[in-house]
Design a protein around this motif. Sequence first.
Motif, PDB file in Angstrom:
ATOM      1  N   LYS A  25       5.000  -0.904  11.037  1.00  0.00           N
ATOM      2  CA  LYS A  25       6.266  -0.548  10.385  1.00  0.00           C
ATOM      3  C   LYS A  25       6.210  -0.833   8.891  1.00  0.00           C
ATOM      4  N   ILE A  26       5.644  -1.969   8.519  1.00  0.00           N
ATOM      5  CA  ILE A  26       5.542  -2.334   7.105  1.00  0.00           C
ATOM      6  C   ILE A  26       4.656  -1.335   6.371  1.00  0.00           C
ATOM      7  N   SER A  27       3.498  -1.072   6.927  1.00  0.00           N
ATOM      8  CA  SER A  27       2.566  -0.154   6.286  1.00  0.00           C
ATOM      9  C   SER A  27       3.143   1.255   6.192  1.00  0.00           C
ATOM     10  N   ASN A  58       4.083   5.926   3.941  1.00  0.00           N
ATOM     11  CA  ASN A  58       4.793   7.107   4.414  1.00  0.00           C
ATOM     12  C   ASN A  58       3.852   8.130   5.072  1.00  0.00           C
ATOM     13  N   ASP A  59       2.844   7.612   5.777  1.00  0.00           N
ATOM     14  CA  ASP A  59       1.873   8.450   6.470  1.00  0.00           C
ATOM     15  C   ASP A  59       1.435   7.707   7.727  1.00  0.00           C
ATOM     16  N   GLU A  60       1.689   8.297   8.885  1.00  0.00           N
ATOM     17  CA  GLU A  60       1.431   7.615  10.148  1.00  0.00           C
ATOM     18  C   GLU A  60      -0.035   7.243  10.332  1.00  0.00           C
ATOM     19  N   GLU A  61      -0.930   8.207  10.108  1.00  0.00           N
ATOM     20  CA  GLU A  61      -2.359   7.940  10.312  1.00  0.00           C
ATOM     21  C   GLU A  61      -2.877   6.883   9.346  1.00  0.00           C
ATOM     22  N   ALA A  69      -1.158   4.553   7.850  1.00  0.00           N
ATOM     23  CA  ALA A  69      -0.573   3.253   8.209  1.00  0.00           C
ATOM     24  C   ALA A  69      -1.334   2.633   9.370  1.00  0.00           C
ATOM     25  N   GLU A  70      -1.630   3.433  10.370  1.00  0.00           N
ATOM     26  CA  GLU A  70      -2.364   2.925  11.524  1.00  0.00           C
ATOM     27  C   GLU A  70      -3.767   2.461  11.122  1.00  0.00           C
ATOM     28  N   ASP A  71      -4.430   3.247  10.278  1.00  0.00           N
ATOM     29  CA  ASP A  71      -5.771   2.863   9.811  1.00  0.00           C
ATOM     30  C   ASP A  71      -5.737   1.565   9.009  1.00  0.00           C
ATOM     31  N   LEU A  72      -4.750   1.432   8.146  1.00  0.00           N
ATOM     32  CA  LEU A  72      -4.648   0.231   7.318  1.00  0.00           C
ATOM     33  C   LEU A  72      -4.397  -1.011   8.177  1.00  0.00           C
ATOM     34  N   VAL A  73      -3.557  -0.874   9.184  1.00  0.00           N
ATOM     35  CA  VAL A  73      -3.277  -2.005  10.071  1.00  0.00           C
ATOM     36  C   VAL A  73      -4.529  -2.371  10.859  1.00  0.00           C
ATOM     37  N   ALA A  98      -2.961  -3.899   1.129  1.00  0.00           N
ATOM     38  CA  ALA A  98      -3.808  -2.729   1.416  1.00  0.00           C
ATOM     39  C   ALA A  98      -2.990  -1.442   1.309  1.00  0.00           C
ATOM     40  N   SER A  99      -1.754  -1.470   1.774  1.00  0.00           N
ATOM     41  CA  SER A  99      -0.893  -0.285   1.708  1.00  0.00           C
ATOM     42  C   SER A  99      -0.529   0.060   0.274  1.00  0.00           C
ATOM     43  N   LEU A 100      -0.201  -0.947  -0.513  1.00  0.00           N
ATOM     44  CA  LEU A 100       0.112  -0.700  -1.926  1.00  0.00           C
ATOM     45  C   LEU A 100      -1.097  -0.148  -2.667  1.00  0.00           C
ATOM     46  N   ASN A 101      -2.264  -0.695  -2.397  1.00  0.00           N
ATOM     47  CA  ASN A 101      -3.491  -0.187  -3.020  1.00  0.00           C
ATOM     48  C   ASN A 101      -3.765   1.245  -2.594  1.00  0.00           C
ATOM     49  N   TYR A 102      -3.515   1.554  -1.345  1.00  0.00           N
ATOM     50  CA  TYR A 102      -3.695   2.906  -0.840  1.00  0.00           C
ATOM     51  C   TYR A 102      -2.791   3.888  -1.595  1.00  0.00           C
ATOM     52  N   VAL A 103      -1.528   3.515  -1.772  1.00  0.00           N
ATOM     53  CA  VAL A 103      -0.573   4.377  -2.473  1.00  0.00           C
ATOM     54  C   VAL A 103      -1.012   4.581  -3.922  1.00  0.00           C
ATOM     55  N   LYS A 104      -1.429   3.519  -4.593  1.00  0.00           N
ATOM     56  CA  LYS A 104      -1.892   3.637  -5.978  1.00  0.00           C
ATOM     57  C   LYS A 104      -3.103   4.552  -6.068  1.00  0.00           C
ATOM     58  N   ARG A 105      -4.041   4.381  -5.146  1.00  0.00           N
ATOM     59  CA  ARG A 105      -5.251   5.207  -5.158  1.00  0.00           C
ATOM     60  C   ARG A 105      -4.895   6.676  -4.937  1.00  0.00           C
ATOM     61  N   LYS A 106      -3.988   6.953  -4.013  1.00  0.00           N
ATOM     62  CA  LYS A 106      -3.578   8.330  -3.744  1.00  0.00           C
ATOM     63  C   LYS A 106      -2.877   8.946  -4.953  1.00  0.00           C
ATOM     64  N   GLN A 107      -2.079   8.155  -5.659  1.00  0.00           N
ATOM     65  CA  GLN A 107      -1.401   8.664  -6.856  1.00  0.00           C
ATOM     66  C   GLN A 107      -2.412   8.993  -7.944  1.00  0.00           C
ATOM     67  N   ARG A 108      -3.404   8.101  -8.140  1.00  0.00           N
ATOM     68  CA  ARG A 108      -4.448   8.374  -9.134  1.00  0.00           C
ATOM     69  C   ARG A 108      -5.223   9.626  -8.764  1.00  0.00           C
ATOM     70  N   GLU A 109      -5.567   9.763  -7.492  1.00  0.00           N
ATOM     71  CA  GLU A 109      -6.309  10.939  -7.044  1.00  0.00           C
ATOM     72  C   GLU A 109      -5.488  12.208  -7.257  1.00  0.00           C
TER      73      GLU A 109
END
Length: 188
Positions: free
Chosen positions: A37-39, A44-47, A49-53, A84-95
Motif C-alpha cells: 500500500k505504501i509503495s 502509482n503502479d501496481e507492478e 510497487a509489488e517489485d519494490l516490496v 526505494a519507491s521515492l527513488n523509483y519515481v525520481k528515476r522515472k521522472q528523469r527518464e
Amino acid sequence: MFNDTEEVQTGTGHQLHAADSADFKTIYNATMQVLYKISYRIVNDEEAAEDLVHDSLIKANEKALVFPSVNDAKYWLIRVVKNASLNYVKRKQRERRAYERALYEDHRTVTSGETDLLKSESVKTAQAALNKLPPHLKEVLVLREYGELNYKEIGKVLGITEGNVKVRVFRAREKLMTLLGEDDVYLS
C-alpha cells in the motif's frame, strides 16, 4: 501456537531471522500488505510497487537481518520500501524528461534567405553603430562582448578600475541603443 504468534507480533517472543524460512514467512505475511500500500501510493503502479516490496524483502533476507520483533521488521521495511519507491519515481521522472527532450528537441536549424539577409544587414548596422562610439567606450564593449572578458580582466587590460569598466560598459550599451534605435538587431 496462538500465543507464540502473538508474542512475536508484540515483540516479547524470540528474535526473527530474515534468512530463516519460517521467520521470513512470518515477516512476509505480517508486512506485505502495508508495504504494498505504501509503495503503490508513491509510485502509482501496481507492478512496480509489488517489485519494490519484493526487492526490499529479498534485501532483508539476503542480508540475513535479525529483528527483535515483527514490528521492528515492519518499520525497517517501511523505510526501505519508502526510499526505494521515492527513488523509483525520481528515476522515472528523469527518464521521462530525457525521453521528451530527445524526442521533441528539434536539432535542425533551417534559415531562409530572408532571415540570412536580415541578419547580415543587422550585423552591418550594429558594426557601423559600434564604430560611431567614442574609442574609450568602444574598447570596453568589444573586450566584454567579443573578447568575452570579465570586468576585472578588462580593468587589468586597460589599466582602470573594475568599477570604471562597469560604468563604461553601461554607457557604451546605452549609447549603442540610442544609435541603433528600437529595431531588432542580430549582433552575432
